[in-house]
Design a protein around this motif. Structure first.
Motif, short mmCIF file in Angstrom:
data_model
loop_
_atom_site.label_atom_id
_atom_site.label_comp_id
_atom_site.label_asym_id
_atom_site.label_seq_id
_atom_site.Cartn_x
_atom_site.Cartn_y
_atom_site.Cartn_z
N GLU A 247 57.95 -23.98 26.01
CA GLU A 247 59.11 -23.46 26.96
C GLU A 247 58.74 -23.61 28.20
OE1 GLU A 247 57.48 -21.25 24.67
OE2 GLU A 247 59.18 -21.46 22.89
N LEU A 248 57.52 -23.66 28.84
CA LEU A 248 57.31 -23.86 30.31
C LEU A 248 57.41 -25.31 30.63
CD1 LEU A 248 54.17 -21.53 30.66
CD2 LEU A 248 56.26 -21.14 31.66
N PHE A 249 56.96 -26.09 29.51
CA PHE A 249 57.30 -27.35 29.75
C PHE A 249 58.84 -27.85 29.90
CE2 PHE A 249 58.85 -31.45 27.48
CZ PHE A 249 58.15 -32.44 28.19
N LEU A 250 59.44 -27.23 28.81
CA LEU A 250 60.99 -27.63 29.15
C LEU A 250 61.50 -26.96 30.51
CD1 LEU A 250 63.57 -28.60 27.72
CD2 LEU A 250 63.86 -26.71 26.64
N LEU A 251 61.18 -25.76 30.74
CA LEU A 251 61.63 -25.19 32.04
C LEU A 251 61.10 -26.14 32.93
CD1 LEU A 251 62.63 -22.32 33.26
CD2 LEU A 251 60.30 -22.04 33.91
N THR A 252 60.13 -26.71 33.14
CA THR A 252 59.51 -27.60 34.28
C THR A 252 60.31 -28.72 34.33
OG1 THR A 252 57.50 -26.57 33.87
CG2 THR A 252 57.44 -28.28 35.19
N PHE A 253 60.47 -29.40 33.33
CA PHE A 253 61.22 -30.82 33.18
C PHE A 253 62.39 -30.55 33.45
CE2 PHE A 253 63.28 -33.98 30.44
CZ PHE A 253 62.62 -35.06 31.28
N VAL B 39 70.35 -23.67 28.58
CA VAL B 39 71.12 -24.03 27.35
C VAL B 39 70.59 -23.80 26.36
CG1 VAL B 39 72.85 -25.67 26.39
CG2 VAL B 39 72.54 -25.55 28.88
N SER B 40 69.41 -23.75 26.10
CA SER B 40 68.75 -23.49 24.70
C SER B 40 68.52 -22.11 24.51
CB SER B 40 67.23 -24.22 24.74
OG SER B 40 67.38 -25.62 24.83
N GLY B 41 69.15 -21.44 25.53
CA GLY B 41 69.00 -19.81 25.38
C GLY B 41 67.52 -19.46 25.98
N LEU B 42 66.82 -20.00 26.53
CA LEU B 42 65.52 -19.34 27.23
C LEU B 42 65.65 -18.50 28.24
CD1 LEU B 42 63.25 -22.73 27.01
CD2 LEU B 42 63.26 -20.56 25.24
N PRO B 43 65.01 -17.57 28.09
CA PRO B 43 65.17 -16.69 29.45
C PRO B 43 64.41 -17.19 30.51
CG PRO B 43 63.54 -15.69 27.85
CD PRO B 43 63.86 -17.02 27.18
N THR B 44 65.20 -18.21 31.43
CA THR B 44 64.52 -18.85 32.38
C THR B 44 64.30 -17.99 33.65
OG1 THR B 44 66.75 -19.29 33.25
CG2 THR B 44 65.72 -20.87 31.94
N ARG B 45 64.65 -16.97 33.79
CA ARG B 45 64.55 -15.91 35.09
C ARG B 45 63.04 -15.64 34.73
NH1 ARG B 45 69.25 -12.47 37.24
NH2 ARG B 45 67.58 -11.48 38.40
N PHE B 46 62.74 -14.98 33.42
CA PHE B 46 61.62 -14.48 33.02
C PHE B 46 60.52 -15.57 33.08
CE2 PHE B 46 58.58 -14.22 29.81
CZ PHE B 46 58.10 -12.69 29.80
N PHE B 47 61.01 -16.69 32.52
CA PHE B 47 59.77 -17.65 32.78
C PHE B 47 59.31 -17.96 34.11
CE2 PHE B 47 60.50 -18.51 28.10
CZ PHE B 47 59.46 -18.08 27.78
N ASN B 48 60.38 -18.10 35.04
CA ASN B 48 60.10 -18.37 36.68
C ASN B 48 59.21 -17.17 37.29
OD1 ASN B 48 61.40 -20.91 37.09
ND2 ASN B 48 63.43 -19.95 36.96
N PHE B 49 59.72 -16.07 36.85
CA PHE B 49 59.05 -14.77 37.30
C PHE B 49 57.51 -14.96 36.93
CE2 PHE B 49 57.92 -10.37 37.24
CZ PHE B 49 57.97 -10.11 38.55
N MET B 50 57.55 -15.35 35.45
CA MET B 50 56.09 -15.34 35.07
C MET B 50 55.16 -16.17 35.67
SD MET B 50 55.34 -16.22 31.02
CE MET B 50 54.36 -17.71 30.99
N ILE B 51 55.70 -17.56 35.99
CA ILE B 51 55.05 -18.45 36.78
C ILE B 51 54.71 -17.70 38.16
CG2 ILE B 51 54.85 -20.76 38.05
CD1 ILE B 51 56.82 -21.68 35.58
#
Lengths: 268, 268
Positions: free
Chosen positions: B151-157, B164-176
């Protein structure tokens, strides 16, 4: 008997509503960008969104895929309110070209594989079946030889096929393309559209495409827009204008595409 | 040479090796998302926390950690306020951190000696508590990143495709951001607040030169960081140099070597 069964299942399947926009508006800093749009996309429709820069096409697209929230109105995907929609793997998304840095260290294979990393896959490992899907998608787009290359090293047309492979890896029911041919030479564009049209005519995929390319839109979707909302024009080719779709299996459909490309009809 | 067998040096070495895994790993995500400056900012704010810790007599690294976490929230808030000038928020918070640190340091005149250790790094100051904290942070970072690598790969790329894949992007950004804050605040004792961001960004810069795939780049950043950290700490110990400076100079040498090798390869 069998025929009747098939017909029944078809009438069940083929009239599903894929996207419904009800009175959707969007305002950016109190300036209305999109005003009260009502529109629906049925299964296997091909919808082209045309409009000048700033007309709000991208805004509309971003609302439909859940990247933006409408200021008012409601959006349904596959019959479900977008807030509750969870079947994101039904949607394939091809972004605008150059949405990534050409130096980004990722191989074509890694990019195509990332099409599988949806919410439904959280906490799950990549399986053998996933790798097979990936190889099939690469194969179908005729980019298996490029799989180990860095995505930024590919030509514009090759990158486009890589992103299409990524979108197709999940066997999507809805394919969303955001200006898929910007910055690609006209010959490659033609091949790309041929591919898209082929997929639309032979497979059970619904298309929503934002484009600048009036020529392609008009030649495939007709001269007259079906609907206008502000400065956005909706061109539509309905499913009932098409022959019945028999093929729904991704592997088969992708192979078939590849064959038709190899026969030299398409110079992608 | 005797210094290498001493207990404090071995603590520094173990701590350095652990930081050599986590810092470049988080740095890779930041650099690829064009957020290289965040490391610097968090370090400068963290040092203000360290100063406060000294002043009120609380474990300085922990206070620094809290400050770094607070800074990640502040950056997010400011970033929304200055949407199109996101880097402005980083600049504001960075200078704010240094200003606060200098004020706090001058308020308590007695501890000026340890200040330079926090600014430039030291191999003498790491105690067992610090080492345990570094160990815990390492485990947290490796678990979080390992569990969500795809998921981090997709978010970064491609952040849009991730959404659009439904990933919680805000959560992952915050996690980073949070993981980065953790890594930086435990790293400054060894590498120094002024230099820690180099350990995040330069290995990533090296990987952009040589890595083709994302997997390769993950391996590259860790290998290069470990080379620099271990060699840097050893030479700092033997010749009594500032460890942070030695590590960073080594990283720069490695980067220059890689660049010249690539140039030669391209020319040949």
């Amino acid at each position: 008997m069998l025929q009747k069964l098939q017909q029944d299942s078809k009438s069940l399947v083929c009239h599903r509503s894929i996207i419904e926009l009800e009175n959707v508006s969007f305002a950016y800093k109190q300036k209305p960008v999109i005003n009260h749009v009502n529109f629906s996309v049925q299964e296997r429709d091909f919808v082209g969104l045309i409009g000048s820069n700033g007309a709000g096409k991208t805004t509309l697209l971003r609302m439909i895929v859940g990247l933006l929230e409408p200021t008012s109105g409601s959006i349904k995907l596959f019959g479900e309110p977008i807030e509750q929609f969870r079947s994101w793997n039904l949607i394939g998304y091809v972004p605008q070209k150059n949405s990534f840095n050409p130096l980004f260290p990722a191989t074509v294979r890694e990019v195509v594989m990332s099409g599988l990393f949806s919410r439904n896959k959280l906490f799950r490992r990549v399986t053998k079946a996933d790798s097979i899907k990936c190889e099939e998608a690469l194969h179908a787009m005729k980019i298996e030889d490029l799989a180990g290359k860095r995505i930024g090293e590919l030509s514009g047309g090759q990158q486009q096929r890589a992103f299409l492979a990524r979108a197709l890896i999940n066997n999507p029911a809805l394919l969303i393309l955001d200006e898929p041919t910007v910055g690609i030479d006209s010959e490659t564009q033609e091949g790309f559209f041929h591919l898209i049209k082929h997929m639309h005519q032979h497979h059970n995929i619904t298309f929503l495409m934002v484009s600048h390319d009036m020529e392609m839109i008009r030649s495939y979707l007709g001269e007259q827009p079906k609907q206008e909302a502000g400065k956005i024009k909706f061109y539509v080719k309905h499913s009932h204008d098409l022959e019945d779709c028999v093929e729904t299996n991704l592997t088969h459909s992708l192979r078939e595409l590849r064959h038709s490309m190899e026969r030299g009809k398409v110079g992608v | 040479m005797d210094i290498i067998t001493t207990e404090f040096f071995q603590r520094a070495l173990i701590g350095g090796v652990l930081i050599g895994i986590t810092a470049p790993l988080m740095g890779l995500f930041l650099v690829l998302r064009r957020l290289s400056m965040i490391g610097d900012t968090l370090a400068h704010v963290s040092i203000a926390g360290v100063a406060l810790g000294f002043l009120i007599g609380v474990y300085p690294v922990a206070v620094g950690l809290i400050f770094a976490l607070a800074a990640t929230f502040a950056i997010e808030k400011l970033r929304k306020a200055y949407k199109t000038y996101a880097e402005l928020s980083i600049a504001i918070i960075m200078s704010g951190g240094v200003a606060l640190a200098s004020l706090l340091f001058t308020m308590g005149k007695g501890f000026n000696v340890s200040v330079s250790g926090y600014l430039f790094g030291s191999i003498y100051t790491l105690d067992t508590t610090d080492l345990v904290l570094i160990g815990v942070v390492t485990v947290v970072v490796l678990l979080s990143v390992g569990l969500h690598a795809k998921e981090l790969f997709l978010l970064t790329f491609d952040e849009d495709a991730a959404a659009v894949s439904g990933l919680p992007t805000r959560f992952f950004n915050f996690m980073i951001s949070v993981l980065t804050a953790l890594v930086i605040s435990v790293s400054i004792k060894i590498v120094g607040a002024l230099l820690v961001s180099a350990l995040l960004t330069i290995p990533a810069a090296c990987s952009l030169v040589i890595a083709r795939s994302f997997k390769q780049s993950v391996v590259t950043v860790v290998v290069i960081a470990e080379l620099a950290v271990i060699a840097g700490l050893l030479s700092a110990g033997v010749w009594n140099l500032a460890p942070g400076g030695t590590i960073v100079m080594l990283l720069i040498v490695i980067l220059l070597l890689l660049l010249s090798v690539r140039r030669r390869l391209n020319a040949g």
